[in-house]
Design a protein around this motif. Sequence first.
Motif, short mmCIF file in Angstrom:
data_model
loop_
_atom_site.label_atom_id
_atom_site.label_comp_id
_atom_site.label_asym_id
_atom_site.label_seq_id
_atom_site.Cartn_x
_atom_site.Cartn_y
_atom_site.Cartn_z
N GLY A 162 66.31 36.41 68.12
CA GLY A 162 65.45 36.85 68.30
C GLY A 162 64.03 36.39 67.86
O GLY A 162 63.89 35.51 66.89
N GLY A 173 60.62 37.49 71.11
CA GLY A 173 61.59 36.99 71.50
C GLY A 173 61.49 35.70 70.30
O GLY A 173 63.18 35.41 71.17
N ASP A 184 65.42 40.68 74.40
CA ASP A 184 66.06 39.73 74.13
C ASP A 184 67.59 40.12 73.65
O ASP A 184 67.96 40.76 73.36
#
Length: 300
Positions: free
Chosen positions: A191, A196, A260
């Motif tokens: 991430g 993200g 994410d």
Amino acid sequence: MAVRLPPEQDPEARLRPDPPQVYRSGFGMRTFWTTATWLLTGAALVLGATLPFLTTGKAAILPVLLLAVPVALIDGIRRYGWATLLFFVVETLLISNFFENLSVETGFPFGDYHYTGGPQLIHVPIYIGPVYFGLGYLCWRVAELLLTDGRRRAVDVVAVPALAAALMTVFDLGSDSVASTVNHTWEWERGGGVFGVPYTNYLGWWLVTYLFFQVFAIQLSRRRATVQETSPAAAPVVYAALALNAVAYFMVADDDTVTDPSGVVWNHEALAETMMLINLFAVLPFALLALRSAARKPRR
């Protein structure tokens, strides 16, 4: 048998019309390639502003990026010639693919990520190389318009590559979160703070693109390559189309959430809103300034 006198001794020669002259100026081919450039540029502008409405954001910018490739090829060949542009194409593909694969394997310089689609050249989808070239050429031309006036200056050998790399990075800042976090074209395994995406991605983008721009600038300076005047506004218009794409994408974004790979949840609408603002106040102003410079540029 009639004897033909030399023209200067023939009194009737002055009365005969001169034979028609054929001029091969190349005007027709110049018009053809200029028209082709603007048709492709117009298509990029239309697609940039409408694709998100047709695809609801899924891979909504890739066709615009791919249209930049023929625009770059036509303008680059006309401006620098086959050999010089081929040098730019080859060194851009080699440098970008090397560092993309290096990062997938080691995390340097972009960070830890992997691509999800194919076909791939080692670990990188084949279309990524042409995107680097097409977008790279656009950013190079925009940087030239912003910093140079046609005269060769020593500082431009470094200044133009540095700005062109920044233009590449600004575009990526306003689009990577959509491509990775939303579309999952590639995924950041740990991430990152930019919806993200880790900050190392943008540092890596500037570094890698600066390297291939700098190699090209040194090559141009070393060879003192002849540069021909082409349509200067095409590159800024396509670059602006990328910004309009983000605005259109914000208009169709929903209020759902997306997670994410690291498990962090992001709001889809907030992500699209941030990407739109980056494009409105970073990508688009550079494009408009370059268009202003193109309009004031004398034709030679």
